[in-house]
Write a protein that holds these residues in place. Structure first.
Motif, short mmCIF file in Angstrom:
data_model
loop_
_atom_site.label_atom_id
_atom_site.label_comp_id
_atom_site.label_asym_id
_atom_site.label_seq_id
_atom_site.Cartn_x
_atom_site.Cartn_y
_atom_site.Cartn_z
N LEU A 114 0.82 -1.21 0.00
CA LEU A 114 0.00 0.00 0.00
C LEU A 114 0.85 1.27 0.00
O LEU A 114 0.49 2.26 -0.65
CB LEU A 114 -0.93 0.00 1.21
CG LEU A 114 -2.14 -0.92 1.11
CD1 LEU A 114 -2.84 -1.06 2.45
CD2 LEU A 114 -3.12 -0.39 0.06
N VAL A 115 1.97 1.24 0.72
CA VAL A 115 2.87 2.39 0.70
C VAL A 115 3.39 2.62 -0.72
O VAL A 115 3.38 3.76 -1.23
CB VAL A 115 4.04 2.19 1.68
CG1 VAL A 115 5.14 3.23 1.43
CG2 VAL A 115 3.55 2.28 3.12
N ILE A 116 3.82 1.55 -1.38
CA ILE A 116 4.34 1.67 -2.75
C ILE A 116 3.25 2.17 -3.69
O ILE A 116 3.45 3.11 -4.47
CB ILE A 116 4.90 0.32 -3.22
CG1 ILE A 116 6.11 -0.07 -2.38
CG2 ILE A 116 5.27 0.38 -4.70
CD1 ILE A 116 6.60 -1.48 -2.61
N CYS A 117 2.07 1.53 -3.64
CA CYS A 117 0.98 1.91 -4.54
C CYS A 117 0.49 3.33 -4.23
O CYS A 117 0.21 4.10 -5.16
CB CYS A 117 -0.18 0.93 -4.41
SG CYS A 117 0.15 -0.70 -5.13
N GLY A 118 0.39 3.68 -2.95
CA GLY A 118 -0.06 5.02 -2.60
C GLY A 118 0.87 6.10 -3.11
O GLY A 118 0.43 7.14 -3.61
N LEU A 119 2.17 5.85 -2.99
CA LEU A 119 3.14 6.83 -3.51
C LEU A 119 3.05 6.92 -5.03
O LEU A 119 3.17 8.01 -5.60
CB LEU A 119 4.56 6.44 -3.07
CG LEU A 119 4.85 6.62 -1.58
CD1 LEU A 119 6.26 6.11 -1.25
CD2 LEU A 119 4.71 8.08 -1.15
N LEU A 120 2.85 5.78 -5.68
CA LEU A 120 2.69 5.80 -7.14
C LEU A 120 1.45 6.58 -7.54
O LEU A 120 1.47 7.34 -8.52
CB LEU A 120 2.61 4.37 -7.68
CG LEU A 120 3.92 3.60 -7.80
CD1 LEU A 120 3.67 2.16 -8.24
CD2 LEU A 120 4.86 4.29 -8.80
N VAL A 121 0.36 6.39 -6.79
CA VAL A 121 -0.87 7.14 -7.09
C VAL A 121 -0.62 8.64 -6.95
O VAL A 121 -0.95 9.42 -7.86
CB VAL A 121 -2.01 6.71 -6.13
CG1 VAL A 121 -3.23 7.62 -6.33
CG2 VAL A 121 -2.40 5.27 -6.38
N GLY A 122 -0.06 9.05 -5.83
CA GLY A 122 0.16 10.47 -5.60
C GLY A 122 1.14 11.10 -6.57
O GLY A 122 0.87 12.16 -7.14
#
Length: 246
Positions: A114-122
């Motif tokens: 989730l940290v990786i995906c969240g940073l990618l989203v932002g």
């Protein structure tokens, strides 16, 4: 990791009791299921929209002038859609308290993803805002709001990661909830835009910016309410547990 370091910022996971000393697990499980279901439902509209954009990029849908901007650089758009899909769905299950407590290994593994995906989203959202051609009707206010909330999402996730590395579980939960609330803004924005159109008709450029901004504000307001509720509940539980053990 030392035990006292791990528990920094939270009470130990002793059984939660109600007024007559009975476990609250059934009530907690039921509320968690409703929260997960609501978050998944809120994710449906942006997931459908993302799937449609992927079909456009794959060349299976007609390329109209308003969709041509997606082909300026397709990689950031694909990363944004795929990471947002994983973030929205997987993040919802982090609110399943009972499952998270029974499967701490799953919670940690999912948290890393989730940290990786969240940073990618932002970060991809910021890239799309800065470097993609602006769609018609995108004014300066909406442009600024996208930069503001995109940056806030990235900062929230980074703070959520750094606080858990320090063992501060309460602040970790708070920052990750804020980041998830911003990331799920597209779902609420679909509702605010629909409500605005039903009430006053098609919005102006300013009206659209305000309705989209309202989606983020609503999500963050709910997130802050949930964080405060969790903090009060934790304090009361800790107090009850201490009294029960004395």
């Amino acid at each position: 990791m030392k035990m006292n370091h791990y528990y920094k910022g939270r009470a130990p996971d002793l059984p939660q009791l109600n007024e007559v000393g009975k476990p609250r697990s059934q009530k907690t499980k039921a509320s968690s299921k409703w929260i997960v279901a609501a978050l998944l439902m809120l994710s449906v509209i942006p997931l459908i929209g993302g799937a449609f954009r992927l079909t456009v990029l794959a060349g299976t849908a007609e390329i109209t002038p308003d969709k041509a901007r997606f082909f300026v650089s397709s990689l950031p758009m694909v990363l944004h859609i795929l990471s947002a899909s994983v973030y929205a769905i997987l993040g919802a299950f982090q609110f399943a308290t009972g499952f998270r407590q029974r499967r701490p290994g799953w919670h940690r593994a999912a948290g890393w993803l989730l940290v990786i995906c969240g940073l990618l989203v932002g970060l991809s959202g910021l890239w799309l805002t800065l470097f993609y051609p602006r769609p018609d009707g995108t004014g300066e206010l909406l442009y600024a709001l996208r930069l503001l909330f995109g940056s806030a999402m990235v900062v929230s996730i980074v703070l959520g990661f750094t606080t858990i590395r320090r063992g501060d579980v309460i602040r970790h939960h708070a920052w990750m909830i804020r980041g998830y609330a911003i990331g799920l803004g597209a779902g609420t924005q679909a509702l605010t835009l629909l409500a605005g159109e039903l009430i006053v008709g098609p919005p102006s450029e300013l009206g659209e910016a305000l309705l989209i901004g309202a989606g983020w504000v609503i999500n963050l307001a709910v997130a802050e309410w949930a964080i405060r509720k969790r903090s009060v509940h934790t304090a009361r539980t800790a107090s009850a547990d201490v009294s029960h053990l004395q």
